[in-house]
Design a protein around this motif. Structure first.
Motif, PDB file in Angstrom:
ATOM      1  N   PHE A 119       2.163  -4.740  -2.370  1.00 43.05           N
ATOM      2  CA  PHE A 119       2.060  -3.317  -2.048  1.00 43.05           C
ATOM      3  C   PHE A 119       3.445  -2.725  -1.903  1.00 43.05           C
ATOM      4  O   PHE A 119       4.426  -3.434  -1.709  1.00 43.05           O
ATOM      5  CB  PHE A 119       1.281  -3.116  -0.745  1.00 43.05           C
ATOM      6  N   GLY A 120       3.537  -1.401  -1.962  1.00 43.72           N
ATOM      7  CA  GLY A 120       4.809  -0.718  -1.809  1.00 43.72           C
ATOM      8  C   GLY A 120       5.475  -1.111  -0.510  1.00 43.72           C
ATOM      9  O   GLY A 120       4.838  -1.131   0.529  1.00 43.72           O
ATOM     10  N   GLY A 121       6.772  -1.446  -0.580  1.00 48.68           N
ATOM     11  CA  GLY A 121       7.488  -1.807   0.639  1.00 48.68           C
ATOM     12  C   GLY A 121       7.530  -3.301   0.895  1.00 48.68           C
ATOM     13  O   GLY A 121       8.287  -3.771   1.737  1.00 48.68           O
ATOM     14  N   ASP A 122       6.728  -4.086   0.192  1.00 45.44           N
ATOM     15  CA  ASP A 122       6.741  -5.545   0.375  1.00 45.44           C
ATOM     16  C   ASP A 122       7.926  -6.141  -0.366  1.00 45.44           C
ATOM     17  O   ASP A 122       8.405  -5.596  -1.350  1.00 45.44           O
ATOM     18  CB  ASP A 122       5.459  -6.172  -0.188  1.00 45.44           C
ATOM     19  N   VAL A 146      -1.237  -9.871  -5.072  1.00 45.55           N
ATOM     20  CA  VAL A 146      -1.168  -8.410  -5.014  1.00 45.55           C
ATOM     21  C   VAL A 146      -0.005  -8.018  -4.109  1.00 45.55           C
ATOM     22  O   VAL A 146       0.118  -8.503  -2.989  1.00 45.55           O
ATOM     23  CB  VAL A 146      -2.483  -7.824  -4.462  1.00 45.55           C
ATOM     24  N   THR A 151       7.938  -0.997  -5.363  1.00 43.31           N
ATOM     25  CA  THR A 151       7.720   0.437  -5.209  1.00 43.31           C
ATOM     26  C   THR A 151       6.316   0.856  -5.651  1.00 43.31           C
ATOM     27  O   THR A 151       5.758   1.815  -5.128  1.00 43.31           O
ATOM     28  CB  THR A 151       8.736   1.235  -6.036  1.00 43.31           C
ATOM     29  N   HIS A 152       5.749   0.138  -6.615  1.00 46.80           N
ATOM     30  CA  HIS A 152       4.405   0.453  -7.097  1.00 46.80           C
ATOM     31  C   HIS A 152       3.494  -0.737  -6.811  1.00 46.80           C
ATOM     32  O   HIS A 152       3.806  -1.867  -7.169  1.00 46.80           O
ATOM     33  CB  HIS A 152       4.428   0.723  -8.602  1.00 46.80           C
ATOM     34  N   SER A 153       2.348  -0.484  -6.192  1.00 48.81           N
ATOM     35  CA  SER A 153       1.454  -1.580  -5.786  1.00 48.81           C
ATOM     36  C   SER A 153       0.693  -2.121  -6.991  1.00 48.81           C
ATOM     37  O   SER A 153       0.300  -1.379  -7.860  1.00 48.81           O
ATOM     38  CB  SER A 153       0.454  -1.060  -4.756  1.00 48.81           C
ATOM     39  N   GLY A 154       0.497  -3.433  -7.005  1.00 52.28           N
ATOM     40  CA  GLY A 154      -0.259  -4.032  -8.095  1.00 52.28           C
ATOM     41  C   GLY A 154      -0.101  -5.545  -8.054  1.00 52.28           C
ATOM     42  O   GLY A 154       0.192  -6.116  -7.010  1.00 52.28           O
ATOM     43  N   ILE A 155      -0.257  -6.188  -9.214  1.00 53.52           N
ATOM     44  CA  ILE A 155      -0.130  -7.645  -9.276  1.00 53.52           C
ATOM     45  C   ILE A 155       1.302  -7.986  -9.684  1.00 53.52           C
ATOM     46  O   ILE A 155       1.821  -7.444 -10.666  1.00 53.52           O
ATOM     47  CB  ILE A 155      -1.093  -8.231 -10.338  1.00 53.52           C
TER      48      ILE A 155
END
Lengths: 238, 227
Positions: A11-14, A9, A43-47
């Motif tokens: 997240f934004g910013g990673d 997963v 920019t968009h959190s997800g897998i």
């Protein structure tokens, strides 16, 4: 600094941790990621997903609200008419406009007569974030190619998440091929904006059976989908 | 009844994503007895009078769990709280991705027993993740309270009031929100000593990590990839 590996997963910013043997210059980026100087930022959190063949990274993020993208096939509902354009609700922040002449064999003298609430299937020909989206029911060769008014035949219409719609259209999902094998005739229309329309000219009961099968497959994996379709096949054959 | 350690408090975090069927993104976040639902609608069409040509406008509303008499001690300063939460999330959302649109965030307080600000920030972050809105960073907030030089993590007023020998009138909370790479943003409603702040900054890493693990688990569950 937080580096995330593939299949985890993000997240934004990673930042994305590149697998070995992959150089940042060869990388292709799909939705949810941007390249900043020499790093890939989410920019968009997800897998986080990765396809070796194309060196493609993308993020599969949960989303219900559709963001228009050029060339997408979408299902919309007519909401009004302004001049020579209909206003169509495609689930995005703004209504799309559909020209009156954007139908096969429509001319100035013979214009299609659509009422509020009719369901249309079309393609987005303009999807700029600064302007309202524009759709059309004909392709570049002025043929309908399956697009047009759907609600001329009775059917069921429902919405679902964007992830679900993309996964059922992908080759790895066995839902649509499984529905073929049920042995009933129906028409299925899937819009990339998370809308699905099912119609059948033979038996109205089939519409509800297929609609429920699709809705219930949202949280199931391939094996569970096959079991579900097996159950439906048994009840149909009785 | 003993003072809860950080680990014990962190084991009582609950998060559920996407529970509201009509919203674009929603999250139910609870720490022990304090619970909050955040609902995100967006990007949706903004009114002509308030829309901006280059960025999305963010509309944040906080709804208290019940209405009380104006001078009651139970009353929370809704406007003040909205402003504080807005300050935390304003730079988090990638507003330039959605011009001429509005992102409407509604926070409904279900129950408030303390640590409300951190609960609200965590709920809003989770709801924004559920809605698939572009984010510059994601925050995990922890709240700290010092009573008689002891640090209470995510203080729950009802329970811990009985632990304190001299009845304390006010609980002053320091809320620290941390991103995944260690940067912090903090706010407090009362001055804290630098030793107290140092202690909190040393501990906040562990707490944020636990909250991010909760976000991760909820995200995987939502996308059906739990192994």
């Amino acid at each position: 600094m937080c580096e995330v590996e593939v299949d985890d997963v993000i997240f934004g910013g990673d930042f994305v941790k590149l697998p070995e043997n992959i150089e940042i210059e060869d990388v292709n980026l799909g939705p949810g990621l941007v390249k900043k100087t020499d790093r890939i930022v989410c920019t968009h959190s997800g897998i986080l997903n990765f396809k070796q063949k194309k060196s493609l990274f993308w993020v599969n993020s949960p989303q219900k609200r559709y963001i228009p993208a050029l060339g997408d096939h979408v299902i919309g509902i007519i909401c009004g008419k302004i001049g020579d354009y209909w206003k169509v609700d495609i689930g995005s922040s703004r209504y799309a406009s559909l020209g009156v002449l954007s139908f096969e064999s429509a001319t100035q003298r013979i214009k299609p007569d659509l009422k509020n609430g009719e369901i249309v299937f079309g393609r987005l020909i303009q999807a700029d974030p600064d302007m309202e989206p524009e759709m059309s029911c004909i392709d570049a060769q002025a043929k309908s190619s399956g697009m047009g008014v759907l609600s001329s035949t009775d059917g069921a219409y429902f919405s679902c998440s964007l992830n679900f719609v993309r996964s059922i259209l992908s080759s790895s999902c066995s839902l649509i091929s499984g529905l073929h094998k049920l042995g009933v005739s129906f028409e299925l229309c899937v819009g990339l904006n998370g809308r699905i329309y099912i119609s059948s000219t033979t038996d109205p009961k089939i519409i509800m059976i297929v609609a429920n099968a699709i809705r219930n497959s949202d949280t199931l994996n391939n094996e569970a989908i096959q079991d579900l379709l097996q159950e439906i096949r048994k009840t149909l054959n009785k | 009844m003993h003072l809860q350690t950080l680990e014990e408090r962190l084991s009582h975090i609950g998060l559920q994503l996407g529970m509201l069927s009509r919203s674009d993104g929603s999250a139910f976040f609870s720490i022990e007895d304090t619970s909050v639902i955040a609902n995100v609608q967006g990007p949706i069409e903004a009114r002509m009078s308030s829309q901006k040509p280059d960025v999305a406008i963010i509309d944040l509303n906080l709804l208290p769990s019940h209405t009380v008499a104006p001078s009651s001690k139970l009353e929370i300063n809704v406007g003040g709280m909205e402003n504080i939460i807005f300050k935390f999330i304003e730079k988090m959302i990638m507003r330039e991705l959605y011009p001429h649109s509005a992102i409407v965030i509604t926070i409904q307080i279900i129950s408030d027993y303390g640590s409300l600000l951190s609960c609200c920030i965590n709920a809003v972050c989770s709801a924004l993740i559920d809605a698939g809105i572009g984010l510059n960073h994601v925050l995990a907030a922890t709240s700290f309270c010092f009573i008689n030089d002891q640090c209470h993590y995510f203080i729950q007023k009802e329970v811990e009031h009985r632990l304190v020998e001299n009845s304390v009138e006010e609980f002053y909370e320091l809320t620290i929100a941390q991103t995944r790479d260690g940067r912090v943003a903090m706010t407090s409603d009362f001055p804290f000593t630098s030793n107290q702040v140092d202690h909190c900054l040393n501990v906040v890493g562990k707490s944020s990590q636990a909250i991010f693990d909760v976000y991760t688990h909820a995200c995987k569950k939502k996308l059906n990839v739990l192994s």
